[in-house]
Structures are given as C-alpha cells and as structure tokens.
Design a protein around this motif. Structure first.
Motif, short mmCIF file in Angstrom:
data_model
loop_
_atom_site.label_atom_id
_atom_site.label_comp_id
_atom_site.label_asym_id
_atom_site.label_seq_id
_atom_site.Cartn_x
_atom_site.Cartn_y
_atom_site.Cartn_z
N UNK A 162 0.79 -1.23 0.00
CA UNK A 162 0.00 0.00 0.00
C UNK A 162 0.83 1.28 0.00
N UNK A 163 1.91 1.42 0.78
CA UNK A 163 2.64 2.69 0.78
C UNK A 163 3.34 3.01 -0.54
N UNK A 164 3.56 1.99 -1.38
CA UNK A 164 4.24 2.23 -2.65
C UNK A 164 3.28 2.59 -3.78
N UNK A 165 2.00 2.36 -3.59
CA UNK A 165 1.06 2.60 -4.69
C UNK A 165 0.98 4.07 -5.11
N UNK A 166 1.10 5.06 -4.18
CA UNK A 166 1.11 6.44 -4.67
C UNK A 166 2.26 6.74 -5.64
N UNK A 167 3.36 6.04 -5.52
CA UNK A 167 4.47 6.26 -6.46
C UNK A 167 4.05 5.84 -7.86
N UNK A 168 3.27 4.76 -7.96
CA UNK A 168 2.75 4.33 -9.25
C UNK A 168 1.75 5.35 -9.80
N UNK A 169 0.93 5.93 -8.92
CA UNK A 169 0.01 6.99 -9.36
C UNK A 169 0.78 8.12 -10.02
N UNK A 225 -6.07 17.45 -17.87
CA UNK A 225 -7.12 18.29 -18.44
C UNK A 225 -8.48 17.61 -18.32
N UNK A 226 -9.47 18.39 -17.91
CA UNK A 226 -10.84 17.90 -17.80
C UNK A 226 -11.79 19.07 -18.02
N UNK A 227 -12.88 18.80 -18.73
CA UNK A 227 -13.88 19.83 -19.02
C UNK A 227 -13.26 21.06 -19.69
N UNK A 228 -12.23 20.82 -20.52
CA UNK A 228 -11.64 21.89 -21.31
C UNK A 228 -10.67 22.78 -20.59
N UNK A 229 -10.22 22.40 -19.41
CA UNK A 229 -9.26 23.24 -18.68
C UNK A 229 -8.30 22.37 -17.88
N UNK A 230 -7.20 22.99 -17.47
CA UNK A 230 -6.22 22.30 -16.64
C UNK A 230 -6.78 22.18 -15.22
N UNK A 231 -6.89 20.97 -14.73
CA UNK A 231 -7.44 20.72 -13.39
C UNK A 231 -6.49 21.16 -12.29
N UNK A 232 -5.20 21.38 -12.63
CA UNK A 232 -4.19 21.62 -11.61
C UNK A 232 -3.60 20.35 -11.04
N UNK A 233 -4.13 19.20 -11.48
CA UNK A 233 -3.64 17.90 -11.02
C UNK A 233 -2.96 17.18 -12.17
N UNK A 244 2.17 14.57 -9.58
CA UNK A 244 2.82 13.60 -10.45
C UNK A 244 4.31 13.55 -10.16
N UNK A 245 5.12 13.69 -11.23
CA UNK A 245 6.57 13.65 -11.08
C UNK A 245 7.18 15.05 -10.97
N UNK A 246 6.35 16.09 -10.83
CA UNK A 246 6.83 17.47 -10.88
C UNK A 246 7.24 18.04 -9.54
N UNK A 247 7.09 17.29 -8.46
CA UNK A 247 7.40 17.82 -7.13
C UNK A 247 7.78 16.64 -6.23
N UNK A 248 7.83 16.89 -4.94
CA UNK A 248 8.19 15.84 -3.99
C UNK A 248 7.04 14.87 -3.78
N UNK A 249 7.40 13.64 -3.41
CA UNK A 249 6.45 12.60 -3.06
C UNK A 249 6.75 12.09 -1.66
#
Length: 382
Positions: free
Chosen positions: A153-160, A168-176, A291-296
């Motif tokens: 379980x603790x490793x699954x966020x790394x896969x995310x 992108x969702x609904x025509x805009x950047x979700x920020x996620x 994602x991969x753009x910051x710390x995990x």
C-alpha cells in the motif's frame, strides 16, 4: 518461478473533428466483430476488446503471461485492434485517464448492472467515465494475497505519480497531474485501505461495504489493491491508462515485482510496516496533484523527498524481483524517462505548443496510434 501478470486498459473514443468523446462503442465493437481485428502481426489476447460503463469507452485486455515482452505485444495488438476498428467506424481511440474536453452527455452502456450503478450512485457514476490501467498478478492463495495487499500500500502512490496522465478535464487544466485519481476516489468503496491483517479481516471489510450498499456487488469493491473476484490474482487499480505502452508494461512489471517482494517478506515472517489510511490518502493526494513534478512521500523515510529519489527507492526495493523476471533494464529506462516526462507532462507540453485543449486531444490520438504503428514498423525491420 516468475509470476504471471495481465493488463487491462480503458480507452476513450473521440470524434476526430470536434475532439470530443462520443458514445460510439457499439459502432466500434460492431466493426470489430464483423470485420475482425485487422492486421495481425502479433499474437493477440484471447478476449482483447469489450464494452465499458459508458459508450465513449472501450476496454482492452491481455492474457496472463510471464514474459513482459509478450505483454507488450498483446497490449499493442489490442490498441491496434481498437484503433483500426474506431477509424473504420469514423472515430479515433485515445489513451488518456479522463475526458479532456467533455462532449455529449455520457451514455450508459446497455447493461442492467451498469444502469443499476448509475441509478444507485447518481452523479458519482455519471461522472465516473475515467480510464485506468489495472494490473493483475497471480498469487498462490488468498492468504498470500492479503499479506501482499497490506505490504504494498505505501508504494502505490508512487505508481500513481509515474502513470499520471489526466491533467485536463472539461476543457481546462485541473491543476492535477492525475485528475482521474480524484474523480475515481468519489466512489464509496475506492481508495487506500487500512491493513486487513488476515483473509477474514479482508472479507469482513468487503461484507461491510456490500451490506451498507457502498458496493452493489464484489466487482464494485474498488480498493486500490484487491483480491480479484474472478481470478487468483491481486489486482492493482491505481494507475491512469498510459499513452505510451512501454510505460504501461514497465508499471506492470513494477507491480509484479512489488507483489513478489511482499510475498517473500510475508513468507519470511517479516513484520508489516504500519500505516494509517489518512497518511496513505495524503500520499495519494500528493501523487495525484503533482505527479513527477514535485516531492512525493518516501515510503521508507515517511518524509517528502524529490520524486526521482522516491522512484529510485522503489526500483531499488524490488530490484531482485525485477532482475529475476528479466525486467530490470526495461523498468530502469522507462521510469527514468517518466521522471522527466510522464503522460501529464506531455499533455501540458502539447497545450503549450497548440494553445488549446483540442491540440492536447490531437496529440493524444496521434501518440496512441503511433504507438502501434511504430511497433509494426519495428517488427517489419526485424
């Protein structure tokens, strides 16, 4: 002995003119059934193409295999099948975790179970047309499977974070980086779980969700990792579908190595590191957000560390299992690329080039189709 694994992917069906999703799965599946799977240069899965909850989606599958290169062959063949059938019907298939532009109101597939899901869960179900990749890895027993689930379980966020492919969702950047992960988490049975401790503990948790109506049947027990209802496998369900099939199979190889490593720890009687579900949810949120753009969250140090360091820790933790399966080179190369540019990064780069989300959809379609066209070209040269 190397464990078998199988991959399931969900794809979107786009109108190439409007770039919106369209409820065209019946037409695409009709084309497939009447005219066959198209050019067959690689061995395809036994049951490679099927319907999903909504008519703007298709599901593809691989057979259980031990060789990761065979999994790649089948995954690419299934994408080719879906892509050629979609084009023949006047549409296009794309691998993306969530609908980027929206489209016509989601149309539920004609299936009593799917209709009941929408009736019961309302807007959660109506907005639930996300596309994930599910990885199945075989296990020797339910006892081994639950022990594995508690340990990985603790490793699954790394896969995310590695697989994040839905900004992108609904025509805009979700920020996620993975907005799909946030939408998927609305289901009452979805997300990280407390440690079960035993098969009975697992069954008790399942019964509670079924008895309260949070899941209508065992197939709706949407834990991040679960015992499959139909196969002797652990099924990991946290990842966005990847546009790049190499990234997809590399993540599949990582999941298999996590299962093998956790099973060995259980067999050796090593204790399970204790994690509260709140901490796991926080780690998942951070992986989905950046994602991969910051710390995990580093599962061994339990502190925030640079994403590349956390990915390297994951690979190092499961390296013996990767090496035994012959997957170490593939995973090292693919994860190294994803650290610098995963699916979310590439989508945002497409937006920067084109200035619109329609350009992101064009890029997704092009890269999805190029993945199997390029694979065909490589095979011809070989």
């Amino acid at each position: 002995m190397v464990r078998m694994l199988g991959l399931e992917e969900e794809l979107l069906i786009f109108d190439p003119e409007t770039r919106e999703v369209v409820p065209a799965a019946p037409s695409v599946l009709k084309e497939f059934r009447e005219h066959g799977p198209g050019r067959r240069r690689a061995r395809a899965a036994t049951d490679e193409l099927d319907q999903e909850l909504f008519r703007h989606q298709l599901e593809t599958r691989t057979d259980p295999v031990t060789d990761i290169s065979e999994a790649l062959e089948q995954l690419v063949a299934a994408r080719r099948t879906a892509g050629e059938a979609a084009r023949a019907a006047g549409f296009a298939a794309g691998a993306c975790g969530i609908v980027p532009l929206g489209g016509r109101r989601s149309v539920v597939t004609s299936d009593d179970r799917y209709r009941d899901m929408v009736d019961t869960f309302g807007e959660i179900a109506r907005t639930g047309g996300t596309c994930g990749m599910h990885v199945h890895v075989d296990i020797d027993s339910d006892e081994e499977g639950v022990a594995v689930i508690d340990r990985i379980a603790p490793w699954l966020p790394v896969l995310v974070a590695l697989a994040a492919n839905s900004p992108y969702a609904e025509g805009r950047d979700s920020g996620y980086a993975s907005w799909r992960a946030q939408v998927w988490g609305r289901w009452p049975s979805a997300g990280p779980t407390e440690q079960f401790g035993s098969v009975e503990g697992y069954r008790e948790a399942c019964r509670a969700l079924l008895d309260t109506g949070a899941a209508r049947d065992p197939g709706m027990l949407y834990f991040d990792a679960r015992l499959s209802a139909d196969h002797p496998t652990v099924e990991v369900r946290v990842c966005d579908v990847c546009t790049d099939p190499i990234e997809a199979v590399a993540i599949g190889a990582l999941v298999r190595a996590l299962v093998e490593t956790a099973a060995a720890d259980w067999a050796a009687g090593r204790p399970v590191p204790r994690w509260r579900s709140e901490a796991l949810r926080a780690a998942h949120w951070r992986a989905s957000r950046f994602g991969m753009a910051d710390s995990l969250v580093h599962p061994l140090l339990r502190t925030l560390r640079p994403a590349r360091e956390v990915v390297a820790a994951l690979v190092a933790t499961v390296e013996p299992a990767l090496a035994e399966a012959g997957d170490l080179g593939l995973v090292t190369a693919a994860s190294g690329r994803a650290v610098h540019a995963n699916g979310a990064t590439r989508q945002r780069a497409a937006f920067e080039r084109t200035g619109e989300v329609r350009g992101v959809v064009d890029d997704l379609i092009e890269r999805t189709e190029a993945s199997w066209q390029r694979h065909d070209s490589h095979r011809e040269k070989a």
